[in-house]
Design a protein around this motif. Structure first.
Motif, PDB file in Angstrom:
ATOM      1  N   TYR A 253      36.318 -26.951 -23.594  1.00  0.00           N
ATOM      2  CA  TYR A 253      36.072 -25.533 -23.861  1.00  0.00           C
ATOM      3  C   TYR A 253      36.234 -24.803 -22.529  1.00  0.00           C
ATOM      4  N   TRP A 254      35.332 -25.099 -21.567  1.00  0.00           N
ATOM      5  CA  TRP A 254      35.539 -24.579 -20.229  1.00  0.00           C
ATOM      6  C   TRP A 254      36.754 -25.263 -19.626  1.00  0.00           C
TER       7      TRP A 254
ATOM      8  N   HIS B  57      27.191 -32.677  -9.604  1.00  0.00           N
ATOM      9  CA  HIS B  57      26.621 -31.351  -9.871  1.00  0.00           C
ATOM     10  C   HIS B  57      25.693 -30.929  -8.735  1.00  0.00           C
ATOM     11  N   GLU B  58      25.834 -29.691  -8.292  1.00  0.00           N
ATOM     12  CA  GLU B  58      24.980 -29.156  -7.247  1.00  0.00           C
ATOM     13  C   GLU B  58      23.987 -28.162  -7.817  1.00  0.00           C
TER      14      GLU B  58
ATOM     15  N   LEU C  20      34.350 -33.927 -11.121  1.00  0.00           N
ATOM     16  CA  LEU C  20      33.969 -35.144 -10.399  1.00  0.00           C
ATOM     17  C   LEU C  20      33.346 -36.189 -11.312  1.00  0.00           C
ATOM     18  N   SER C  21      32.619 -35.754 -12.339  1.00  0.00           N
ATOM     19  CA  SER C  21      32.008 -36.721 -13.250  1.00  0.00           C
ATOM     20  C   SER C  21      33.078 -37.595 -13.883  1.00  0.00           C
ATOM     21  N   GLU C  22      34.109 -36.976 -14.450  1.00  0.00           N
ATOM     22  CA  GLU C  22      35.193 -37.754 -15.046  1.00  0.00           C
ATOM     23  C   GLU C  22      35.895 -38.613 -13.996  1.00  0.00           C
ATOM     24  N   GLU C  23      36.117 -38.040 -12.831  1.00  0.00           N
ATOM     25  CA  GLU C  23      36.827 -38.779 -11.777  1.00  0.00           C
ATOM     26  C   GLU C  23      36.055 -40.017 -11.346  1.00  0.00           C
TER      27      GLU C  23
ATOM     28  N   ASN D  33      34.858 -32.235 -19.138  1.00  0.00           N
ATOM     29  CA  ASN D  33      35.850 -31.877 -18.131  1.00  0.00           C
ATOM     30  C   ASN D  33      35.262 -31.059 -16.986  1.00  0.00           C
ATOM     31  N   GLY D  34      34.231 -30.263 -17.274  1.00  0.00           N
ATOM     32  CA  GLY D  34      33.676 -29.398 -16.245  1.00  0.00           C
ATOM     33  C   GLY D  34      32.491 -29.965 -15.484  1.00  0.00           C
TER      34      GLY D  34
END
Length: 320
Positions: free
Chosen positions: A87-88, A25-26, A63-66, A57-58
């Motif tokens: 949702y997103w 997250h940025e 990247l978090s999931e990855e 997912n978002g």
């Protein structure tokens, strides 16, 4: 670390869940948590007995999931309870919704990024007013029947909407929500009181996000002081943002922390874990291993009935 039952399910989880919204997250052009730090934090959480990991997912644009998936690839998947959300959208050109098409597309992307065949918990991240709830619930039920999801969860929504969803599931004999994820902490309660009553009545697990009220309950802030550089409070006027009962709650948390030789953050987390009306597993985040250690050490803090009651009463007391 002693595990707890996740609501009325048979799954056992650590008493704290590790939240990974910062991964990738940025904020204002600055990366909150990079891949190496993410893996360092996951290592530390697992080494201390943590097994419950929350993502979406978002988060970090996927990247978090990855990154969690990369980390899991070197471990036994069965040792961990992984939760994600929908949702997103990441896979669909549609902006956001809980339609059958979106859910089907998003679960594929989530499982692929995580490198797993199934999720332990799949939350709806928001309520979708445009899609019939029957379409959403029947689709989620199908994911459970197919073995792609073990349990269903619901995040923030009105209490009546949660009740409606549970009733619809019962009527159609579909899998119901077993886990919830509202914003809830010692200094934020009125807005979620009815929602929590539903959780208690239906024996739903509660996994609160923002258990430290965005850092407020860490005790780092003063009524007339400025929020520390780098804190999420920089964008707010700290004095104006919180009301008197929240400051009284912080004072009570600080007093108990001093009595116990603990930090305010640990006391605030312990107060949540000690809820008796429902299983409460706070979702904690961390920028560093040191910060994670402080949070995890909350499991070793013990509060008396009097100390818990004083924290509760500080918020419930009417303004004078």
């Amino acid at each position: 670390m002693e595990y707890v039952s996740l609501g009325s399910t048979g799954t056992k989880v650590s008493p704290l869940c590790f939240g990974t919204w910062r991964f990738g997250h940025e904020s204002d052009g600055t990366l909150e948590t990079d891949r190496d730090t993410a893996h360092e934090l996951l290592d530390a959480f697992a080494e201390r007995g943590g097994n419950f990991i929350d993502t979406a997912n978002g988060y970090g644009g996927g990247l978090s999931e990855e990154w969690i998936g990369d980390w899991l690839a070197e471990r036994d998947r069965e040792d961990f309870v992984i939760a994600s959300k929908v949702y997103w959208t990441m896979e669909s050109p549609v902006s956001e919704n809980l339609s059958r098409k979106t859910i089907r597309a998003e679960i594929e992307g989530t499982l692929d990024r995580l490198g797993t065949d199934y999720l332990d918990v799949y939350y709806i991240h928001r309520w979708d007013d445009e899609t019939p709830i029957e379409e959403t619930l029947s689709t989620l039920n199908g994911l459970v029947e197919e073995g792609r999801v073990n349990y269903l969860g619901a995040s923030s929504m009105a209490a009546w909407k949660l009740t409606k969803a549970l009733w619809r599931s019962d009527v159609h004999d579909w899998e119901r929500f077993e886990v919830t994820q509202p914003k809830f902490n010692a200094a934020h309660r009125d807005e979620v009181a009815e929602y929590l009553e539903v959780c208690a009545d239906q024996d739903l697990a509660v996994c609160p996000w923002s258990p430290l009220e965005e850092g407020f309950l860490t005790g780092k802030y003063e009524r007339d002081g400025e929020s520390p550089a780098g804190s999420r409070g920089d964008r707010y006027s700290w004095t104006d943002r919180f009301d008197d009962r929240q400051w009284r709650t912080l004072d009570a948390v600080r007093a108990v922390a001093e009595e116990e030789g603990a930090t305010p953050a640990q006391v605030a987390l312990r107060w949540l874990m000690d809820r008796t009306a429902f299983t409460c597993v706070p979702i904690v985040g961390a920028r560093s291993v040191e910060q994670l250690d402080e949070n995890v050490d909350a499991v070793d803090v013990s509060l008396s009935d009097d100390q818990r009651d004083r924290i509760t009463a500080a918020y419930d007391e009417h303004d004078r």
